[in-house]
Scaffold this motif. Structure first.
Motif, PDB file in Angstrom:
ATOM      1  N   ASP A 238      10.495  12.420 -18.732  1.00  0.00           N
ATOM      2  CA  ASP A 238       9.705  13.493 -19.106  1.00  0.00           C
ATOM      3  C   ASP A 238      10.266  14.796 -18.438  1.00  0.00           C
ATOM      4  OD1 ASP A 238       7.640  15.563 -18.702  1.00  0.00           O
ATOM      5  OD2 ASP A 238       6.044  14.022 -18.862  1.00  0.00           O
ATOM      6  N   GLU A 239      10.702  15.601 -19.494  1.00  0.00           N
ATOM      7  CA  GLU A 239      11.172  16.897 -19.230  1.00  0.00           C
ATOM      8  C   GLU A 239      10.731  17.519 -18.084  1.00  0.00           C
ATOM      9  OE1 GLU A 239      13.384  20.618 -21.257  1.00  0.00           O
ATOM     10  OE2 GLU A 239      13.123  18.818 -22.316  1.00  0.00           O
ATOM     11  N   THR A 240       9.196  17.712 -18.353  1.00  0.00           N
ATOM     12  CA  THR A 240       8.488  18.564 -17.294  1.00  0.00           C
ATOM     13  C   THR A 240       8.658  18.093 -15.805  1.00  0.00           C
ATOM     14  OG1 THR A 240       6.971  19.099 -19.318  1.00  0.00           O
ATOM     15  CG2 THR A 240       6.285  19.391 -17.045  1.00  0.00           C
ATOM     16  N   LYS A 241       8.485  16.933 -15.703  1.00  0.00           N
ATOM     17  CA  LYS A 241       8.380  16.108 -14.387  1.00  0.00           C
ATOM     18  C   LYS A 241      10.040  16.424 -13.965  1.00  0.00           C
ATOM     19  CE  LYS A 241       4.916  12.835 -15.242  1.00  0.00           C
ATOM     20  NZ  LYS A 241       4.549  11.380 -15.147  1.00  0.00           N
ATOM     21  N   ILE A 242      10.927  16.241 -14.780  1.00  0.00           N
ATOM     22  CA  ILE A 242      12.377  16.550 -14.106  1.00  0.00           C
ATOM     23  C   ILE A 242      12.479  17.751 -13.658  1.00  0.00           C
ATOM     24  CG2 ILE A 242      14.774  16.734 -15.209  1.00  0.00           C
ATOM     25  CD1 ILE A 242      14.113  14.184 -17.087  1.00  0.00           C
ATOM     26  N   ARG A 243      12.094  18.838 -14.578  1.00  0.00           N
ATOM     27  CA  ARG A 243      12.397  20.211 -14.039  1.00  0.00           C
ATOM     28  C   ARG A 243      11.510  20.585 -12.857  1.00  0.00           C
ATOM     29  NH1 ARG A 243      15.050  23.192 -17.451  1.00  0.00           N
ATOM     30  NH2 ARG A 243      15.285  22.538 -19.548  1.00  0.00           N
ATOM     31  N   ARG A 244      10.456  19.865 -12.556  1.00  0.00           N
ATOM     32  CA  ARG A 244       9.470  19.890 -11.403  1.00  0.00           C
ATOM     33  C   ARG A 244      10.383  19.427 -10.108  1.00  0.00           C
ATOM     34  NH1 ARG A 244       3.217  17.850 -10.496  1.00  0.00           N
ATOM     35  NH2 ARG A 244       2.944  19.117  -8.484  1.00  0.00           N
ATOM     36  N   ARG A 245      10.774  18.229 -10.480  1.00  0.00           N
ATOM     37  CA  ARG A 245      11.778  17.754  -9.128  1.00  0.00           C
ATOM     38  C   ARG A 245      13.076  18.583  -8.873  1.00  0.00           C
ATOM     39  NH1 ARG A 245      13.458  12.537 -12.095  1.00  0.00           N
ATOM     40  NH2 ARG A 245      14.822  11.947 -10.204  1.00  0.00           N
ATOM     41  N   VAL A 246      13.529  19.289  -9.861  1.00  0.00           N
ATOM     42  CA  VAL A 246      14.763  20.131  -9.618  1.00  0.00           C
ATOM     43  C   VAL A 246      14.195  21.432  -8.956  1.00  0.00           C
ATOM     44  CG1 VAL A 246      16.591  21.566 -10.615  1.00  0.00           C
ATOM     45  CG2 VAL A 246      15.920  19.265 -11.563  1.00  0.00           C
TER      46      VAL A 246
ATOM     47  N   GLU B  70       0.774  -1.202   0.032  1.00  0.00           N
ATOM     48  CA  GLU B  70       0.009  -0.005   0.075  1.00  0.00           C
ATOM     49  C   GLU B  70       0.856   1.305  -0.117  1.00  0.00           C
ATOM     50  OE1 GLU B  70      -3.358   2.130   2.644  1.00  0.00           O
ATOM     51  OE2 GLU B  70      -2.842   0.284   3.176  1.00  0.00           O
ATOM     52  N   LEU B  71       2.019   1.274   0.911  1.00  0.00           N
ATOM     53  CA  LEU B  71       2.919   2.376   0.828  1.00  0.00           C
ATOM     54  C   LEU B  71       3.576   2.535  -0.625  1.00  0.00           C
ATOM     55  CD1 LEU B  71       4.722   4.463   2.364  1.00  0.00           C
ATOM     56  CD2 LEU B  71       6.212   2.445   2.916  1.00  0.00           C
ATOM     57  N   GLY B  72       3.851   1.357  -1.199  1.00  0.00           N
ATOM     58  CA  GLY B  72       4.705   1.494  -2.313  1.00  0.00           C
ATOM     59  C   GLY B  72       3.723   2.104  -3.489  1.00  0.00           C
ATOM     60  N   LEU B  73       2.275   1.840  -3.436  1.00  0.00           N
ATOM     61  CA  LEU B  73       1.364   2.127  -4.619  1.00  0.00           C
ATOM     62  C   LEU B  73       1.257   3.729  -4.233  1.00  0.00           C
ATOM     63  CD1 LEU B  73      -1.240  -0.664  -4.324  1.00  0.00           C
ATOM     64  CD2 LEU B  73       0.539  -0.129  -6.303  1.00  0.00           C
ATOM     65  N   LYS B  74       0.970   4.265  -3.003  1.00  0.00           N
ATOM     66  CA  LYS B  74       0.985   5.783  -2.703  1.00  0.00           C
ATOM     67  C   LYS B  74       2.355   6.407  -3.168  1.00  0.00           C
ATOM     68  CE  LYS B  74      -2.178   5.243   1.239  1.00  0.00           C
ATOM     69  NZ  LYS B  74      -2.426   5.379   2.434  1.00  0.00           N
ATOM     70  N   ALA B  75       3.340   5.784  -2.728  1.00  0.00           N
ATOM     71  CA  ALA B  75       4.747   6.542  -3.257  1.00  0.00           C
ATOM     72  C   ALA B  75       4.730   6.774  -4.453  1.00  0.00           C
ATOM     73  CB  ALA B  75       5.824   5.896  -2.485  1.00  0.00           C
ATOM     74  N   LYS B  76       4.568   5.474  -5.485  1.00  0.00           N
ATOM     75  CA  LYS B  76       4.715   5.599  -6.706  1.00  0.00           C
ATOM     76  C   LYS B  76       3.842   6.734  -7.403  1.00  0.00           C
ATOM     77  CE  LYS B  76       4.365   2.553 -10.981  1.00  0.00           C
ATOM     78  NZ  LYS B  76       4.024   3.620 -11.892  1.00  0.00           N
ATOM     79  N   LYS B  77       2.725   7.011  -6.944  1.00  0.00           N
ATOM     80  CA  LYS B  77       2.024   8.048  -7.565  1.00  0.00           C
ATOM     81  C   LYS B  77       2.506   9.461  -7.286  1.00  0.00           C
ATOM     82  CE  LYS B  77      -2.823  10.104  -7.474  1.00  0.00           C
ATOM     83  NZ  LYS B  77      -2.589  11.299  -7.453  1.00  0.00           N
ATOM     84  N   LEU B  78       3.003   9.497  -5.952  1.00  0.00           N
ATOM     85  CA  LEU B  78       3.750  10.735  -5.793  1.00  0.00           C
ATOM     86  C   LEU B  78       5.259  11.203  -6.851  1.00  0.00           C
ATOM     87  CD1 LEU B  78       3.266  10.898  -1.898  1.00  0.00           C
ATOM     88  CD2 LEU B  78       2.167  12.274  -3.564  1.00  0.00           C
TER      89      LEU B  78
ATOM     90  N   ASP C 140       5.833   9.310  -9.474  1.00  0.00           N
ATOM     91  CA  ASP C 140       5.657   9.668 -10.745  1.00  0.00           C
ATOM     92  C   ASP C 140       5.269  11.140 -10.980  1.00  0.00           C
ATOM     93  OD1 ASP C 140       6.132   6.982 -11.285  1.00  0.00           O
ATOM     94  OD2 ASP C 140       4.269   6.436 -11.394  1.00  0.00           O
ATOM     95  N   GLU C 141       4.700  11.848 -10.068  1.00  0.00           N
ATOM     96  CA  GLU C 141       4.494  13.340 -10.177  1.00  0.00           C
ATOM     97  C   GLU C 141       5.604  14.221 -10.152  1.00  0.00           C
ATOM     98  OE1 GLU C 141       0.852  13.809  -8.024  1.00  0.00           O
ATOM     99  OE2 GLU C 141      -0.509  12.525  -9.268  1.00  0.00           O
ATOM    100  N   GLY C 142       6.552  13.656  -9.360  1.00  0.00           N
ATOM    101  CA  GLY C 142       7.743  14.570  -9.057  1.00  0.00           C
ATOM    102  C   GLY C 142       7.508  14.989  -7.615  1.00  0.00           C
ATOM    103  N   LEU C 143       6.653  14.519  -6.870  1.00  0.00           N
ATOM    104  CA  LEU C 143       6.657  15.263  -5.501  1.00  0.00           C
ATOM    105  C   LEU C 143       7.260  14.470  -4.409  1.00  0.00           C
ATOM    106  CD1 LEU C 143       2.374  15.557  -5.858  1.00  0.00           C
ATOM    107  CD2 LEU C 143       4.614  17.562  -6.211  1.00  0.00           C
ATOM    108  N   LEU C 144       7.204  14.919  -3.323  1.00  0.00           N
ATOM    109  CA  LEU C 144       8.079  14.498  -2.281  1.00  0.00           C
ATOM    110  C   LEU C 144       6.906  13.415  -1.383  1.00  0.00           C
ATOM    111  CD1 LEU C 144      10.245  17.062  -0.859  1.00  0.00           C
ATOM    112  CD2 LEU C 144      10.909  15.383  -2.414  1.00  0.00           C
ATOM    113  N   VAL C 145       7.526  12.362  -0.758  1.00  0.00           N
ATOM    114  CA  VAL C 145       6.625  11.315  -0.052  1.00  0.00           C
ATOM    115  C   VAL C 145       6.546  12.063   1.538  1.00  0.00           C
ATOM    116  CG1 VAL C 145       6.714   9.145   0.707  1.00  0.00           C
ATOM    117  CG2 VAL C 145       7.508   9.559  -1.388  1.00  0.00           C
ATOM    118  N   PRO C 146       5.631  11.966   2.006  1.00  0.00           N
ATOM    119  CA  PRO C 146       5.528  12.480   3.411  1.00  0.00           C
ATOM    120  C   PRO C 146       6.722  12.149   4.450  1.00  0.00           C
ATOM    121  CG  PRO C 146       3.301  11.688   2.685  1.00  0.00           C
ATOM    122  CD  PRO C 146       4.500  11.290   1.799  1.00  0.00           C
TER     123      PRO C 146
END
Length: 207
Positions: free
Chosen positions: A139-147, A45-53, A55-61
Protein backbone atom coordinates in the motif's frame (compact mmCIF):
# COMPACT_ATOMS: atom_id res chain seq x y z
CA UNK A 1 32.62 -7.76 20.81
CA UNK A 2 31.70 -5.93 17.59
CA UNK A 3 28.29 -4.24 17.64
CA UNK A 4 27.02 -2.44 14.56
CA UNK A 5 23.85 -0.38 14.12
CA UNK A 6 22.72 -0.52 10.48
CA UNK A 7 20.33 2.33 9.92
CA UNK A 8 18.06 3.64 7.20
CA UNK A 9 14.43 4.00 6.13
CA UNK A 10 12.28 1.02 5.07
CA UNK A 11 13.59 -0.31 1.76
CA UNK A 12 17.08 1.19 2.10
CA UNK A 13 18.73 -2.24 1.81
CA UNK A 14 19.50 -2.95 5.46
CA UNK A 15 18.39 -6.58 5.24
CA UNK A 16 20.55 -7.32 2.21
CA UNK A 17 23.65 -5.73 3.70
CA UNK A 18 23.03 -7.30 7.10
CA UNK A 19 23.25 -10.81 5.67
CA UNK A 20 26.60 -10.05 4.03
CA UNK A 21 28.00 -8.46 7.21
CA UNK A 22 26.85 -11.37 9.35
CA UNK A 23 28.84 -13.77 7.19
CA UNK A 24 31.91 -11.49 7.09
CA UNK A 25 32.16 -10.72 10.80
CA UNK A 26 30.32 -13.70 12.34
CA UNK A 27 27.70 -11.49 13.95
CA UNK A 28 24.28 -12.30 15.39
CA UNK A 29 21.52 -10.54 13.47
CA UNK A 30 19.01 -8.72 15.65
CA UNK A 31 16.15 -7.38 13.56
CA UNK A 32 13.21 -6.08 15.55
CA UNK A 33 11.02 -6.67 12.50
CA UNK A 34 11.99 -10.35 12.40
CA UNK A 35 11.53 -10.71 16.15
CA UNK A 36 8.09 -9.15 15.95
CA UNK A 37 7.06 -11.18 12.91
CA UNK A 38 8.06 -14.33 14.78
CA UNK A 39 5.65 -13.31 17.53
CA UNK A 40 2.95 -12.65 14.91
CA UNK A 41 3.51 -16.09 13.32
CA UNK A 42 3.11 -17.70 16.75
CA UNK A 43 -0.12 -15.77 17.32
CA UNK A 44 0.97 -14.41 20.70
CA UNK A 45 -0.79 -11.48 22.35
CA UNK A 46 2.28 -9.34 21.66
CA UNK A 47 2.27 -10.48 18.05
CA UNK A 48 -1.37 -9.56 17.50
CA UNK A 49 -0.86 -6.09 18.98
CA UNK A 50 2.32 -5.60 16.97
CA UNK A 51 0.64 -6.70 13.73
CA UNK A 52 -2.07 -4.08 14.08
CA UNK A 53 0.51 -1.33 14.58
CA UNK A 54 2.83 -2.56 11.83
CA UNK A 55 -0.04 -2.87 9.33
CA UNK A 56 -0.83 0.79 10.02
CA UNK A 57 2.83 1.76 9.54
CA UNK A 58 3.25 2.73 13.21
CA UNK A 59 6.10 1.96 15.60
CA UNK A 60 5.79 -0.67 18.33
CA UNK A 61 6.17 0.77 21.89
CA UNK A 62 9.74 1.14 23.17
CA UNK A 63 9.34 -1.07 26.22
CA UNK A 64 8.26 -4.01 24.06
CA UNK A 65 11.14 -3.67 21.61
CA UNK A 66 13.74 -3.08 24.31
CA UNK A 67 12.55 -6.11 26.23
CA UNK A 68 12.97 -8.31 23.17
CA UNK A 69 16.46 -6.97 22.49
CA UNK A 70 17.53 -7.48 26.10
CA UNK A 71 16.31 -11.07 25.97
CA UNK A 72 18.21 -11.67 22.71
CA UNK A 73 21.44 -10.27 24.19
CA UNK A 74 21.17 -12.55 27.21
CA UNK A 75 20.62 -15.59 24.97
CA UNK A 76 23.73 -14.84 22.89
CA UNK A 77 26.33 -13.86 25.46
CA UNK A 78 29.10 -15.80 23.67
CA UNK A 79 28.51 -14.04 20.34
CA UNK A 80 31.34 -12.27 18.50
CA UNK A 81 29.01 -9.30 18.19
CA UNK A 82 25.63 -8.10 16.98
CA UNK A 83 24.25 -6.23 14.02
CA UNK A 84 21.18 -4.21 14.97
CA UNK A 85 18.85 -3.89 11.98
CA UNK A 86 15.94 -1.49 12.42
CA UNK A 87 16.88 -0.74 16.02
CA UNK A 88 17.21 1.66 17.78
CA UNK A 89 14.45 3.72 16.18
CA UNK A 90 14.28 6.47 18.81
CA UNK A 91 16.77 8.31 21.00
CA UNK A 92 15.19 6.66 24.03
CA UNK A 93 15.87 3.25 22.48
CA UNK A 94 19.46 4.27 21.67
CA UNK A 95 20.02 5.28 25.28
CA UNK A 96 18.47 2.02 26.51
CA UNK A 97 20.65 0.03 24.10
CA UNK A 98 23.77 1.72 25.47
CA UNK A 99 22.66 0.77 28.98
CA UNK A 100 21.96 -2.83 27.96
CA UNK A 101 25.32 -3.20 26.25
CA UNK A 102 27.12 -1.66 29.22
CA UNK A 103 25.56 -4.35 31.40
CA UNK A 104 27.14 -6.89 29.03
CA UNK A 105 30.52 -5.07 29.13
CA UNK A 106 30.34 -3.96 25.53
CA UNK A 107 29.18 -1.00 23.39
CA UNK A 108 28.11 0.10 19.91
CA UNK A 109 31.14 0.39 17.63
CA UNK A 110 29.47 2.49 14.95
CA UNK A 111 26.20 3.40 13.29
CA UNK A 112 26.00 3.24 9.49
CA UNK A 113 23.04 4.87 7.76
CA UNK A 114 21.99 4.00 4.22
CA UNK A 115 20.45 7.07 2.61
CA UNK A 116 17.80 6.61 -0.12
CA UNK A 117 15.23 9.12 -1.45
CA UNK A 118 11.52 8.64 -0.82
CA UNK A 119 10.49 7.90 -4.41
CA UNK A 120 13.12 5.17 -4.74
CA UNK A 121 12.01 3.70 -1.40
CA UNK A 122 8.36 3.60 -2.52
CA UNK A 123 9.39 1.89 -5.76
CA UNK A 124 11.50 -0.71 -3.95
CA UNK A 125 8.89 -1.52 -1.31
CA UNK A 126 6.03 -1.87 -3.77
CA UNK A 127 8.19 -4.27 -5.76
CA UNK A 128 9.09 -6.17 -2.58
CA UNK A 129 5.42 -6.32 -1.68
CA UNK A 130 4.75 -8.54 -4.69
CA UNK A 131 6.66 -11.38 -3.03
CA UNK A 132 7.03 -10.52 0.68
CA UNK A 133 3.37 -11.00 1.57
CA UNK A 134 3.62 -8.01 3.92
CA UNK A 135 0.53 -5.81 3.88
CA UNK A 136 2.59 -2.70 4.64
CA UNK A 137 4.69 -3.32 1.51
CA UNK A 138 1.66 -3.33 -0.79
CA UNK A 139 0.00 0.00 0.00
CA UNK A 140 1.72 3.19 -1.19
CA UNK A 141 -0.03 5.32 1.42
CA UNK A 142 1.23 3.10 4.23
CA UNK A 143 4.71 3.03 2.73
CA UNK A 144 4.90 6.81 2.61
CA UNK A 145 3.64 6.96 6.17
CA UNK A 146 6.43 4.60 7.28
CA UNK A 147 9.00 6.81 5.55
CA UNK A 148 7.49 9.88 7.20
CA UNK A 149 7.68 8.22 10.62
CA UNK A 150 11.33 7.46 9.94
CA UNK A 151 12.08 11.02 8.85
CA UNK A 152 10.31 12.70 11.77
CA UNK A 153 11.25 10.35 14.61
CA UNK A 154 13.85 7.77 13.76
CA UNK A 155 16.32 10.04 11.96
CA UNK A 156 16.90 11.88 15.24
CA UNK A 157 18.89 8.86 16.37
CA UNK A 158 21.57 9.87 13.86
CA UNK A 159 22.28 12.97 15.96
CA UNK A 160 22.66 10.82 19.07
CA UNK A 161 25.39 8.69 17.50
CA UNK A 162 26.97 11.68 15.76
CA UNK A 163 27.50 13.11 19.24
CA UNK A 164 29.50 9.97 20.07
CA UNK A 165 31.54 10.22 16.83
CA UNK A 166 29.98 6.94 15.66
CA UNK A 167 27.64 8.08 12.87
CA UNK A 168 28.40 7.48 9.17
CA UNK A 169 26.05 8.11 6.22
CA UNK A 170 26.40 6.21 2.94
CA UNK A 171 24.51 6.48 -0.34
CA UNK A 172 22.16 3.48 -0.40
CA UNK A 173 21.69 3.64 -4.17
CA UNK A 174 24.19 1.74 -6.28
CA UNK A 175 25.75 -1.68 -6.67
CA UNK A 176 25.21 -3.87 -3.62
CA UNK A 177 28.85 -4.98 -3.55
CA UNK A 178 30.14 -1.40 -3.77
CA UNK A 179 27.96 -0.31 -0.84
CA UNK A 180 29.03 -3.40 1.09
CA UNK A 181 32.72 -2.59 0.55
CA UNK A 182 32.21 0.93 1.90
CA UNK A 183 30.45 -0.44 4.99
CA UNK A 184 33.25 -2.92 5.66
CA UNK A 185 35.85 -0.17 5.36
CA UNK A 186 34.07 1.88 8.03
CA UNK A 187 33.67 -1.11 10.33
CA UNK A 188 37.33 -2.09 9.98
CA UNK A 189 38.39 1.46 10.81
CA UNK A 190 36.39 1.36 14.05
CA UNK A 191 37.75 -2.09 14.90
CA UNK A 192 41.30 -0.83 14.43
CA UNK A 193 40.65 2.26 16.55
CA UNK A 194 39.13 0.17 19.36
CA UNK A 195 42.08 -2.23 19.24
CA UNK A 196 44.50 0.66 19.72
CA UNK A 197 42.67 2.14 22.71
CA UNK A 198 43.64 -0.51 25.33
CA UNK A 199 47.26 -0.41 24.18
CA UNK A 200 47.35 3.36 24.48
CA UNK A 201 45.87 3.14 27.97
CA UNK A 202 48.52 0.58 28.98
CA UNK A 203 51.34 2.79 27.72
CA UNK A 204 49.93 5.70 29.70
CA UNK A 205 49.80 3.66 32.90
CA UNK A 206 53.36 2.40 32.42
CA UNK A 207 54.61 5.91 31.81
Amino acid sequence: MLNIVLFGPPGAGKGTQSQKLIAQYNLVHLSTGDLLRAQIAEGTELGLKAKKLMDEGLLVPDEVVIGMIGHALSKNQQAAGFIFDGFPRTVAQAESLDQLLTQHNTKVACMIALEVGEEELVKRLLERGKTSGRVDDQDETKIRRRVQVYNTETAQVAGYYAGQQKFHALNGIGEIEAIYTQICTLIDQHKAADAETPAAATREVQA
